[in-house]
Design a protein around this motif. Sequence first.
Motif, PDB file in Angstrom:
ATOM      1  N   GLY A  42      23.442  -3.817  -7.781  1.00 24.24           N
ATOM      2  CA  GLY A  42      23.220  -2.827  -8.833  1.00 24.24           C
ATOM      3  C   GLY A  42      22.237  -3.351  -9.868  1.00 24.24           C
ATOM      4  N   GLY A  43      21.242  -2.531 -10.215  1.00 23.79           N
ATOM      5  CA  GLY A  43      20.213  -2.945 -11.181  1.00 23.79           C
ATOM      6  C   GLY A  43      20.219  -2.070 -12.419  1.00 23.79           C
ATOM      7  N   GLY A  47      23.891  -4.974 -14.017  1.00 22.22           N
ATOM      8  CA  GLY A  47      23.295  -5.811 -12.977  1.00 22.22           C
ATOM      9  C   GLY A  47      22.076  -6.601 -13.431  1.00 22.22           C
ATOM     10  N   THR A  48      21.186  -5.947 -14.165  1.00 22.00           N
ATOM     11  CA  THR A  48      19.974  -6.647 -14.629  1.00 22.00           C
ATOM     12  C   THR A  48      20.347  -7.798 -15.555  1.00 22.00           C
ATOM     13  OG1 THR A  48      19.803  -5.046 -16.443  1.00 22.00           O
ATOM     14  CG2 THR A  48      18.426  -4.637 -14.514  1.00 22.00           C
ATOM     15  N   GLU A  67      19.211  -3.618  -5.188  1.00 20.13           N
ATOM     16  CA  GLU A  67      19.158  -2.314  -5.868  1.00 20.13           C
ATOM     17  C   GLU A  67      18.397  -1.352  -4.948  1.00 20.13           C
ATOM     18  OE1 GLU A  67      20.116  -0.525  -8.701  1.00 20.13           O
ATOM     19  OE2 GLU A  67      18.845   0.992  -7.763  1.00 20.13           O
ATOM     20  N   ARG A  68      18.909  -0.120  -4.814  1.00 16.53           N
ATOM     21  CA  ARG A  68      18.248   0.776  -3.857  1.00 16.53           C
ATOM     22  C   ARG A  68      17.006   1.453  -4.437  1.00 16.53           C
ATOM     23  NH1 ARG A  68      23.441   4.590  -3.132  1.00 16.53           N
ATOM     24  NH2 ARG A  68      23.846   4.944  -5.332  1.00 16.53           N
ATOM     25  N   ASN A  69      16.942   1.575  -5.773  1.00 16.45           N
ATOM     26  CA  ASN A  69      15.802   2.269  -6.375  1.00 16.45           C
ATOM     27  C   ASN A  69      14.834   1.299  -7.039  1.00 16.45           C
ATOM     28  OD1 ASN A  69      16.889   4.931  -5.825  1.00 16.45           O
ATOM     29  ND2 ASN A  69      18.373   4.499  -7.454  1.00 16.45           N
ATOM     30  N   PHE A  72      14.663   2.338 -12.488  1.00 18.95           N
ATOM     31  CA  PHE A  72      15.966   2.659 -13.059  1.00 18.95           C
ATOM     32  C   PHE A  72      15.779   3.733 -14.136  1.00 18.95           C
ATOM     33  CE2 PHE A  72      18.972   1.932 -16.598  1.00 18.95           C
ATOM     34  CZ  PHE A  72      20.156   2.234 -15.942  1.00 18.95           C
ATOM     35  N   TYR A  95      11.632  -3.493 -12.336  1.00 19.05           N
ATOM     36  CA  TYR A  95      12.207  -4.843 -12.333  1.00 19.05           C
ATOM     37  C   TYR A  95      11.195  -5.976 -12.186  1.00 19.05           C
ATOM     38  CZ  TYR A  95      16.229  -1.863 -11.359  1.00 19.05           C
ATOM     39  OH  TYR A  95      17.180  -0.883 -11.414  1.00 19.05           O
ATOM     40  N   VAL A 106      14.666  -9.826  -6.108  1.00 19.44           N
ATOM     41  CA  VAL A 106      15.132  -8.439  -6.066  1.00 19.44           C
ATOM     42  C   VAL A 106      14.935  -7.892  -4.661  1.00 19.44           C
ATOM     43  CG1 VAL A 106      14.926  -6.130  -7.077  1.00 19.44           C
ATOM     44  CG2 VAL A 106      14.500  -8.148  -8.498  1.00 19.44           C
ATOM     45  N   TYR A 108      15.147  -4.483  -2.575  1.00 15.05           N
ATOM     46  CA  TYR A 108      15.273  -3.027  -2.689  1.00 15.05           C
ATOM     47  C   TYR A 108      15.846  -2.499  -1.379  1.00 15.05           C
ATOM     48  CZ  TYR A 108      12.319  -3.645  -6.768  1.00 15.05           C
ATOM     49  OH  TYR A 108      11.814  -4.057  -7.973  1.00 15.05           O
TER      50      TYR A 108
END
Lengths: 422, 194
Positions: A42-43, A47-48, A67-69, A72, A95, A106, A108
């Motif tokens: 999770g971002g 998460g970040t 993170e899927r996206n 954010f 990110y 990261v 994705y």
Amino acid sequence: MNRRNFIQMAGIAAGFSATSFSVLARAGEILPKKGRRVVVVGGGYGGTIVSKYIRMSDPSIEVVMIERNKTFVSCPFSNLVIGGSRDLKDNMITYDKLAEKHGIQVVYDEVTGIDVAAKQVKVGAGTISYDRLVLSPGIDFRFDELEGYDPVETPKYMPHAWKAGEQTLRLRKQLVDMADGGTVVLSVPVTPFRCPPGPYERISQIAWHLKNHKPKSKIIVLDANPDIVSKGPLFKKAWEKHYKGMIEFHASNKVTKVDHKAMSVDTGVEEVKGAVINVVPPQKAGAVAYMAGVVGEDKKWCPVNQTTFESSIVPNVHVIGDACSAGAMPKSGYSANSQAKVCALNVVQLMNGKDPIPPSHVNVCYSYVTDKEAISVSAVYKVAEGKTIAVPNSGGVSPDLSELEGVYAHSWIKNILHEMSS
Amino acid sequence: MKPMGIAVIIGGCFMIQAPVWAESPSQAAMLSNTCAGCHGTNGSSAGPSMPTIAGMPETYLLETMKKFKSGERPSSIMGRLAKAYSDEEIKMMVDFFAKHPFGREKQEVDAAKVAIGKQIHNQRCKKCHMDEGRDSEDSGILAGQWKQYLQISMSDFRSGKRKMPEKMAEKVDGEGKLTPEEVEAVIHFYSSQQ
């Protein structure tokens, strides 16, 4: 490192796997561990920050954030987009800088499974191993508690807009397109849910738009709770001052049934129709928490050790943000930021064989009642006898609504998004 | 040419290692990190109404927190939060922020106002706000502080909501009392400092 590198690395791993059984067992390990590692899923607000503060506290620990996206979109301040005084682009971060500055890897990708025994997270491209796992998955919805709610179709007609992005813009467009004199219906689920003052800030922002552009319109609020959940007296004061006669507030009116074709919601007592209907569904921890088996007996939220945020159910898995239960702390962006820092420091302590440090949290939460005027609530939290409590005789709400609160709120969002992206 | 080549290589290495402040977990960091949600990572703010508190003199920060706690200094959030901390905890947070460097971001300023502000600074302020407001014994760092924060502070001072220190009151409201325009010019001067 970009996605193409990962695919290449995955290819290399696959190539090796054909030659040796022991390597075969690790087939698909896309980022072989070089040392001790924390994987963060999770971002968002949690998460970040947990990724960054682990790296800031002990640069010898690898951090992989999944993170899927690539972009954010912040939920805090998205109600202003619905009201029309803010551009959704201003709620977005990426990110790149965070990853570069702090050496965070990261990835994705979509998490498809978590093997807590093998300490591996499965993503589309392969698996990623961890020593400790931090989940900051946010929320998902309990759609099954709303009869007639189709998770795919219903939000197209009755946006929830409780995850910012396309849904935010959809609700905004519906309000802009609505004829003057139309009825907007908003339903509030039972607590706990993400952002306790959120529904009431949204009502204020919708009212602000209607007052300026469609003054014959009205808002019907169906609240499942016995009263406004957060900053009640201040919201009531704001509605009286700015939107007198425009908001019909019905407490203890829980929506149990929706019909997006008829554009109506039902409380079991009466059916209410609207030109625009914003159903905020009841909520639970994000899907990833269920994959890891860290959701508690209530089948909704994740119980955690309040000092380390380690799951009470599965060792070496930590849960922060909206998905966890953190005593008196509300499910807010600032709470997630604060929990992420406490979790980061104590994950580092645990990984270095040291005692956890007693937590100290802050939550500050602003709500806009017009495009400029805001109200706030704030508190400091500590852990006493294993429970997170607000420190007595401190914190509380702003004495009044004011533009100065709005000025501070604006700097708050700048700072917190900057912290998450640099 | 040779020394220059070495300098370039050293510079390159430094860039790759990224000058990020690494700090082992401590009670001071635990208390202070959470302030960064509003005041920026390690106390250098990215929001114009929230002051940068990194690098602030310890005496000033201690005094400020005490005034927030007692209500002597007006505030929106800070008074409510300060009440939650013991004097010992406040001391730990003050020490934490004091040792971090004050981060300065480029701000929009009016060059003409900066010039007027500089004159006024030289005539009235520099004895206490030394080195263009970078240095002080018992007041905050003004050089590179956010303009909007300084405007809010001066508005609180001049409306009487916040009490000016005696020496400051003399220079601001004493003989040759500064006009609002002059105060604004001084603010532009300080916020222009990099």
